[in-house]
Design a protein around this motif. Structure first.
Motif, PDB file in Angstrom:
ATOM      1  N   HIS A 190      40.808  38.946  28.886  1.00 18.84           N
ATOM      2  CA  HIS A 190      41.316  37.642  29.341  1.00 18.84           C
ATOM      3  C   HIS A 190      41.908  36.858  28.169  1.00 18.84           C
ATOM      4  CE1 HIS A 190      38.219  37.815  32.855  1.00 18.84           C
ATOM      5  NE2 HIS A 190      39.292  38.533  33.099  1.00 18.84           N
ATOM      6  N   HIS A 256      45.282  43.963  33.463  1.00 16.14           N
ATOM      7  CA  HIS A 256      44.658  43.685  34.763  1.00 16.14           C
ATOM      8  C   HIS A 256      45.438  44.322  35.919  1.00 16.14           C
ATOM      9  CE1 HIS A 256      41.904  40.959  32.812  1.00 16.14           C
ATOM     10  NE2 HIS A 256      41.272  40.801  33.955  1.00 16.14           N
ATOM     11  N   HIS A 270      35.219  46.006  37.632  1.00 18.83           N
ATOM     12  CA  HIS A 270      36.418  45.333  37.106  1.00 18.83           C
ATOM     13  C   HIS A 270      36.488  45.400  35.571  1.00 18.83           C
ATOM     14  CE1 HIS A 270      39.538  42.294  36.670  1.00 18.83           C
ATOM     15  NE2 HIS A 270      38.757  41.664  35.815  1.00 18.83           N
ATOM     16  N   ASN A 274      39.297  47.430  33.142  1.00 19.89           N
ATOM     17  CA  ASN A 274      40.097  46.823  32.076  1.00 19.89           C
ATOM     18  C   ASN A 274      39.879  47.530  30.744  1.00 19.89           C
ATOM     19  OD1 ASN A 274      41.696  44.476  32.941  1.00 19.89           O
ATOM     20  ND2 ASN A 274      39.750  43.768  33.753  1.00 19.89           N
TER      21      ASN A 274
HETATM   22 ZN   LIG Z   1      39.298  40.187  34.407  1.00 15.72          ZN
END
Ligand SMILES: [Zn+2]
Length: 377
Positions: A190, A256, A270, A274
């Motif tokens: 992120h 993503h 998730h 990534n």
């Molecule tokens: Zn994420």
């Protein structure tokens, strides 16, 4: 000064027991409490729930929650006349809580609001309590559901941002190592993708992304090796929140976009998805994002400040790949049950993530996506 807008995110309470301080900020009346069974079984919700008065517990949120689960949560809230919503857990319960609060408050149909900026109504008063240090969902205007055919669809709108978030690192102490590693790498992605986001990155999102990367990269391995280290857990939770604020304003991109089909079609977590794609997408981006990666390399290794940007960029990618391995995650798609025959479908599915791909520092087309999945295999 550069033109930009920045949403500061929810109001925060932090520290031990902070989730028990949310009740005074929520209206009287039934509270729809969205969580999952594991979080409830660990006893993490007990203290918070005890402060809330009448609570409707919706604890059947699954990983990669489905649209059906969301609609069931909305129905539970509507039947009880809920006046507020609390989301308590990892990204899945928080995402369901965000959309449920919005659908209950606005009366909108969920199929009318997928995409960016289409949700413009008002949500019920909403508080979020993360129990993992990763998704940053408590900070962001994004919620992602698994829809028909395994396709991941997201709603991205300021109308989804929570009113309150509680950051209590003691709730994250019991996270197993693999979850700590995967969610920690997710938060690192992120921060990186916010820092290179093509359209809306700005001086404030950059500031948050850099501090997030510093906190997360220096504390991830300690949190993995010494799970009860509260200082490391606090740094991870705060870092994940800052990364969430960064990508709430400067959205995530190619890593993503290629990770989502691994979750939607193959049910990989998730964060792990990534982690598997990180190195390869960064290599694909390295010409377009060289200066940004060189800046971030100095966050990972301040001693490289005097080197040229090409060397810093290579060091950045190597350091992150090494961090994934040191965290204990098996780094290849084949380690997680993906076969080479799956790659064309994965690449085709990734092309549906245009809302993310437009934020990547350079284009990723279907042929690129196939090549990147092959490299990750
Ligand atoms: Zn994420």
């Amino acid at each position: 000064m550069q033109n930009f807008t920045f949403h500061p995110g929810p109001r925060l309470v932090s520290g031990a027991g902070s989730a028990t301080r949310l009740a005074k900020h929520l209206p009287d009346g039934p509270c729809l409490f969205v969580t999952d069974r594991e979080v409830v079984a660990l006893g993490l919700t007990d203290a918070c729930r005890a402060t809330l008065g009448e609570v409707i517990v919706f604890d059947t949120v699954e990983p990669d929650p489905s649209k059906e689960t969301l609609l069931a949560a909305v129905e539970a809230g509507r039947a009880a006349g809920a006046t507020s919503v609390v989301g308590f857990g990892g990204g899945s319960p928080m995402d369901v809580a965000k959309l449920a609060a919005y659908l209950l408050g606005s009366g909108d149909d969920v199929d009318a609001i997928w995409g960016v900026g289409l949700a413009t109504g008002r949500h019920l008063p909403l508080a979020l309590v993360p129990t993992t240090a990763g998704t940053g969902s408590e900070a962001t205007p994004v919620a992602v559901m698994t829809c028909e055919g395994g396709e991941k669809r997201g709603v991205n709108s300021p109308a989804l941002i929570a009113d309150w978030a509680a950051l209590d690192a003691s709730l994250t102490i019991g996270m197993p190592r693999a979850l700590t590693a995967a969610t920690g790498i997710d938060a690192i992605v992120h921060a990186i993708e916010a820092f290179t986001s093509a359209r809306t990155k700005n001086p404030l999102s950059d500031l948050y992304a850099i501090e997030a990367l510093r906190l997360l990269s220096t504390n991830l391995l300690t949190a993995c090796a010494a799970p009860a280290d509260l200082a490391a857990r606090s740094a991870m939770l705060f870092g994940a929140h800052l990364a969430g604020l960064a990508f709430a304003n400067a959205p995530v991109a190619g890593v993503h976009a290629l990770a989502y089909p691994l979750g939607g079609l193959h049910h990989l977590p998730h964060g792990l998805s990534n982690a598997l794609m990180l190195r390869h997408v960064l290599q694909h981006n390295q010409e377009a994002a060289r200066e940004e990666y060189a800046t971030l390399a100095q966050v990972l290794e301040p001693g490289c400040a005097g080197q040229g940007s090409q060397m810093q960029c290579a060091l950045f990618i190597d350091r992150l790949a090494a961090l994934v391995i040191a965290s204990g995650l098996a780094p290849r798609l084949r380690d997680h049950g993906i076969s080479q025959a799956d790659i064309p479908t994965l690449a085709r599915e990734a092309m549906k993530q245009q809302r993310l791909l437009v934020n990547n520092p350079c284009a990723i087309d279907e042929a690129d996506a196939r090549r990147l999945y092959e490299a990750a295999w």
